[in-house]
Motif scaffolding. Structure first.
Motif, PDB file in Angstrom:
ATOM      1  N   SER A  41       0.815  -1.215   0.000  1.00 21.74           N
ATOM      2  CA  SER A  41       0.000   0.000   0.000  1.00 21.74           C
ATOM      3  C   SER A  41       0.849   1.266   0.000  1.00 21.74           C
ATOM      4  N   PHE A  42       2.131   1.160   0.373  1.00 29.77           N
ATOM      5  CA  PHE A  42       2.997   2.337   0.411  1.00 29.77           C
ATOM      6  C   PHE A  42       3.764   2.553  -0.897  1.00 29.77           C
ATOM      7  N   ILE A  43       3.638   1.632  -1.844  1.00 30.89           N
ATOM      8  CA  ILE A  43       4.350   1.776  -3.116  1.00 30.89           C
ATOM      9  C   ILE A  43       3.560   2.722  -4.006  1.00 30.89           C
ATOM     10  N   PRO A  44       4.161   3.848  -4.410  1.00 29.37           N
ATOM     11  CA  PRO A  44       3.419   4.802  -5.245  1.00 29.37           C
ATOM     12  C   PRO A  44       3.312   4.324  -6.689  1.00 29.37           C
ATOM     13  N   GLY A  45       2.234   4.732  -7.342  1.00 27.50           N
ATOM     14  CA  GLY A  45       2.085   4.476  -8.770  1.00 27.50           C
ATOM     15  C   GLY A  45       1.536   3.122  -9.145  1.00 27.50           C
ATOM     16  N   LEU A  46       1.176   2.286  -8.177  1.00 26.42           N
ATOM     17  CA  LEU A  46       0.622   0.983  -8.512  1.00 26.42           C
ATOM     18  C   LEU A  46      -0.806   1.138  -9.023  1.00 26.42           C
ATOM     19  N   PRO A  47      -1.218   0.303  -9.961  1.00 22.91           N
ATOM     20  CA  PRO A  47      -2.598   0.405 -10.462  1.00 22.91           C
ATOM     21  C   PRO A  47      -3.592   0.034  -9.372  1.00 22.91           C
ATOM     22  N   ILE A  48      -4.748   0.672  -9.406  1.00 22.74           N
ATOM     23  CA  ILE A  48      -5.792   0.409  -8.423  1.00 22.74           C
ATOM     24  C   ILE A  48      -6.627  -0.779  -8.894  1.00 22.74           C
ATOM     25  N   VAL A  49      -6.684  -1.812  -8.073  1.00 18.77           N
ATOM     26  CA  VAL A  49      -7.459  -3.009  -8.399  1.00 18.77           C
ATOM     27  C   VAL A  49      -8.744  -2.964  -7.581  1.00 18.77           C
ATOM     28  N   ARG A  50      -9.864  -2.840  -8.263  1.00 24.07           N
ATOM     29  CA  ARG A  50     -11.159  -2.780  -7.582  1.00 24.07           C
ATOM     30  C   ARG A  50     -12.030  -3.937  -8.030  1.00 24.07           C
ATOM     31  N   ILE A  51     -12.626  -4.597  -7.080  1.00 28.70           N
ATOM     32  CA  ILE A  51     -13.586  -5.660  -7.371  1.00 28.70           C
ATOM     33  C   ILE A  51     -14.911  -5.251  -6.754  1.00 28.70           C
ATOM     34  N   HIS A  52     -15.975  -5.363  -7.514  1.00 27.44           N
ATOM     35  CA  HIS A  52     -17.289  -4.959  -7.020  1.00 27.44           C
ATOM     36  C   HIS A  52     -17.625  -5.766  -5.767  1.00 27.44           C
ATOM     37  N   PRO A  53     -18.143  -5.118  -4.727  1.00 26.36           N
ATOM     38  CA  PRO A  53     -18.438  -5.832  -3.474  1.00 26.36           C
ATOM     39  C   PRO A  53     -19.302  -7.074  -3.661  1.00 26.36           C
ATOM     40  N   ASP A  54     -20.261  -7.020  -4.585  1.00 23.42           N
ATOM     41  CA  ASP A  54     -21.141  -8.174  -4.792  1.00 23.42           C
ATOM     42  C   ASP A  54     -20.387  -9.395  -5.330  1.00 23.42           C
ATOM     43  N   LEU A  55     -19.235  -9.152  -5.968  1.00 24.69           N
ATOM     44  CA  LEU A  55     -18.484 -10.244  -6.572  1.00 24.69           C
ATOM     45  C   LEU A  55     -17.456 -10.858  -5.630  1.00 24.69           C
ATOM     46  N   ILE A  56     -17.168 -10.184  -4.503  1.00 23.52           N
ATOM     47  CA  ILE A  56     -16.134 -10.678  -3.599  1.00 23.52           C
ATOM     48  C   ILE A  56     -16.474 -12.073  -3.091  1.00 23.52           C
ATOM     49  N   PHE A  57     -17.693 -12.212  -2.536  1.00 25.71           N
ATOM     50  CA  PHE A  57     -18.104 -13.525  -2.038  1.00 25.71           C
ATOM     51  C   PHE A  57     -18.131 -14.545  -3.168  1.00 25.71           C
ATOM     52  N   PHE A  58     -18.663 -14.154  -4.302  1.00 29.16           N
ATOM     53  CA  PHE A  58     -18.858 -15.115  -5.391  1.00 29.16           C
ATOM     54  C   PHE A  58     -17.539 -15.592  -5.983  1.00 29.16           C
ATOM     55  N   ILE A  59     -16.528 -14.746  -6.010  1.00 30.39           N
ATOM     56  CA  ILE A  59     -15.251 -15.130  -6.629  1.00 30.39           C
ATOM     57  C   ILE A  59     -14.402 -15.963  -5.679  1.00 30.39           C
ATOM     58  N   PHE A  60     -14.300 -15.523  -4.431  1.00 30.58           N
ATOM     59  CA  PHE A  60     -13.304 -16.102  -3.539  1.00 30.58           C
ATOM     60  C   PHE A  60     -13.851 -17.183  -2.601  1.00 30.58           C
ATOM     61  N   LEU A  61     -15.025 -16.978  -2.010  1.00 30.90           N
ATOM     62  CA  LEU A  61     -15.485 -17.896  -0.969  1.00 30.90           C
ATOM     63  C   LEU A  61     -15.839 -19.294  -1.462  1.00 30.90           C
ATOM     64  N   PRO A  62     -16.583 -19.446  -2.573  1.00 31.78           N
ATOM     65  CA  PRO A  62     -16.976 -20.813  -2.968  1.00 31.78           C
ATOM     66  C   PRO A  62     -15.819 -21.796  -3.099  1.00 31.78           C
ATOM     67  N   PRO A  63     -14.759 -21.490  -3.842  1.00 29.70           N
ATOM     68  CA  PRO A  63     -13.674 -22.487  -3.934  1.00 29.70           C
ATOM     69  C   PRO A  63     -12.942 -22.696  -2.617  1.00 29.70           C
ATOM     70  N   LEU A  64     -12.780 -21.642  -1.814  1.00 29.69           N
ATOM     71  CA  LEU A  64     -12.072 -21.791  -0.544  1.00 29.69           C
ATOM     72  C   LEU A  64     -12.826 -22.717   0.405  1.00 29.69           C
ATOM     73  N   LEU A  65     -14.137 -22.528   0.509  1.00 29.10           N
ATOM     74  CA  LEU A  65     -14.938 -23.369   1.398  1.00 29.10           C
ATOM     75  C   LEU A  65     -15.085 -24.783   0.841  1.00 29.10           C
ATOM     76  N   PHE A  66     -15.211 -24.907  -0.463  1.00 32.70           N
ATOM     77  CA  PHE A  66     -15.367 -26.219  -1.089  1.00 32.70           C
ATOM     78  C   PHE A  66     -14.114 -27.068  -0.866  1.00 32.70           C
ATOM     79  N   GLU A  67     -12.954 -26.472  -1.054  1.00 34.69           N
ATOM     80  CA  GLU A  67     -11.702 -27.208  -0.842  1.00 34.69           C
ATOM     81  C   GLU A  67     -11.542 -27.614   0.614  1.00 34.69           C
TER      82      GLU A  67
END
Length: 527
Positions: A41-67
């Protein structure tokens, strides 16, 4: 895209390097990942990566819990279901309630609803972090199963609290009767949909002529289907994944072949590892924007960090209190299942150690990031950035303080000395292997007695069974003997499945032997 793709690839490479460094230092890789996320977070000039809040659960949680549901032993969970259930539901509710009261009292502008929202986010300990930390020390199997089972189920209970609190914080209303009915539907409907879809998935795998790659691809899609379908009918997608995953895990020998089981292990391990690392780095990339949002609300960063330290203290104390309450209740109402210890000192130190294992991680991060930016009326969601800062501080402190000291405390307290009986475990392994040999001998005699008589190749096959690992000439392995060999391997699997019903045998030993059988079957294909 041309600037973002190299950056994403660099993130994955950084995750791999950090894991290698963590292994070298003999510390849990989530500790380095969360620190790296902070430094990024302290490195200047890095691109901003934004994920829509509604997609956070859908992208990350299903495979993590399934595994996670595939890794844990349901058989071992049943042994300790009382302890797992109390930590997965009662402790989560108590922790969320404690956080809600403290946040409402000490954080200006924090309502009870926002407090429960924060409590639902930070209450579930992280299974990945705990597993990564405890792999460097030896702990009893029962303790490991309790921690894994608790982490699997408390994700579901905490996210149900999160969901109700999110509605209450957004609307300012909470009707207990509607909430109770909705809760029952979320739990019963989520588990039911998970089991139904899992049954359909198993039938699909069995009936379609799929190769290993196709089987693995479907297993990656299936957790997303479980989550999406359950959420569409307003059930708990998390419970659907957990129940469906446990159902399919218990039937992996039925619908997956040996190649699929071997390859899926490596694929899923790498997939989940990358997802965990990306979540930690994403929060690091969003921290500058989050900090600016906190300051825009008129809250000094030092005060926000102080609130995070306060909530972290509540989490640790609430878990330790819950651990001692569970032990006292067990001694009073179920003394026969109380933890066995050689001294009262060790018995009363055990809850302290169990309470110290509550590191927070990916689920809390994903839940915090899933808070909507605005309400339905377009107004900014109250204190969203402050909740994100508090969550990150809680994760950082629990991983650094508890994560780095836990191995030392286990070694220093010598709490588990004398509880490991490696000779008994080795005896179980030898007994299992001897039982397999006797089973195979009876199998060959009973089913292939006619083929053995007068068939030189079959007699040689039986003679060389004990010494085949030393053999260098595989020309005797013709089509008929290879077919028999495959039947023998399948017979061994059936024998181990029956043996696994013995409650005294650790399922991890059974799974290790099944993995060896899968490797043996794959070796046959290249002979």
């Amino acid at each position: 895209m041309h600037t973002l793709l190299p950056f994403l690839l660099a993130m994955v490479a950084a995750i791999v390097l950090l894991n290698a460094w963590a292994t070298h230092l003999k510390i849990a890789y989530p500790v380095l990942l969360v620190v790296a996320g902070l430094l990024v977070s302290f490195i200047p000039g890095l691109p901003i990566v934004r994920i829509h809040p509604d997609l956070i659960f859908f992208i990350f949680l299903p495979p993590l819990l399934f595994e996670a549901s595939w890794t844990i032993s349901f058989k071992e969970m049943k042994k300790w279901w009382r302890m797992i259930g109390s930590f997965a539901f009662l402790v989560v509710l108590f922790t969320a309630f404690s956080v809600a009261l403290v946040a409402n009292h000490f954080i200006p502008g924090f309502t009870i609803a926002l407090g429960f929202l924060l409590g639902g986010i930070v209450s579930p300990p992280d299974a990945v972090s705990t597993g990564a930390i405890t792999k460097f020390v030896k702990i009893p199997k029962a303790t490991s199963v309790i921690l894994e089972g608790e982490s699997l189920l408390n994700d579901a209970s905490s996210l149900i609290i999160f969901r109700f609190a999110l509605v209450a914080a957004g609307t300012g209303q909470f009707v207990w009767q509607q909430a109770a009915l909705s809760f029952l539907w979320m739990v019963i409907g989520g588990a039911g949909i998970g089991l139904l879809l899992a049954w359909i998935f198993v039938k699909t795998h069995k009936r379609l002529p799929l190769d290993a790659q196709s089987h693995i691809t479907l297993t990656i899609i299936e957790p997303y289907c479980l989550y999406w379908v359950a959420e569409q009918v307003h059930c708990s997608g998390v419970l659907a994944i957990v129940s469906g995953g446990l159902f399919m895990s218990a039937r992996r020998l039925v619908f997956l072949n040996s190649a699929s089981r071997i390859q899926s292990f490596s694929v899923w391990e790498s997939f989940v590892f990358i997802l965990n690392g990306i979540v930690f780095l994403i929060i690091g990339l969003e921290l500058p924007e989050i900090v600016e949002g906190v300051r825009a609300e008129g809250i000094p960063l030092r005060a926000a960090i102080g609130y995070g330290v306060l909530i972290t203290g509540v989490l640790i104390v609430a878990r330790i209190i819950s651990s001692y309450a569970a032990l006292i209740a067990t001694l009073i109402f179920r003394p026969s299942v109380a933890p066995i210890s050689r001294s009262n000192r060790r018995r009363w130190l055990m809850p302290l150690l169990l309470g110290w294992t509550g590191m927070r991680g990916v689920v809390s991060l994903a839940a915090a990031l899933a808070i909507p930016i605005t309400l339905d009326n377009g107004a900014a969601f109250p204190h969203r950035n402050l909740i994100l800062v508090i969550t990150f501080v809680a994760i950082l402190l629990t991983l650094l303080v508890q994560g780095l000291t836990l191995p030392y405390l286990i070694a220093r307290s010598r709490l588990f000395d004398g509880l490991f009986n490696e000779e008994a475990e080795e005896q179980i392994r030898q007994k299992m292997k001897q039982g397999l040999k006797q089973h195979l001998y009876q199998f060959l005699k009973a089913k292939h007695e006619k083929e053995l008589n007068g068939q030189a190749s079959m007699e040689k096959f039986l003679t060389l069974w004990e010494e085949r690992a030393k053999a260098t000439d595989d020309r005797w392995m013709n089509v008929k003997t290879k077919s028999l060999f495959v039947e023998m391997l399948e017979s061994q699997r059936q024998y181990l499945a029956e043996l696994n019903k013995d409650p005294l045998i650790d399922e991890a030993i059974i799974r290790q032997q099944l993995y060896q059988i899968d490797l043996e079957e794959e070796r046959l294909k290249i002979i």
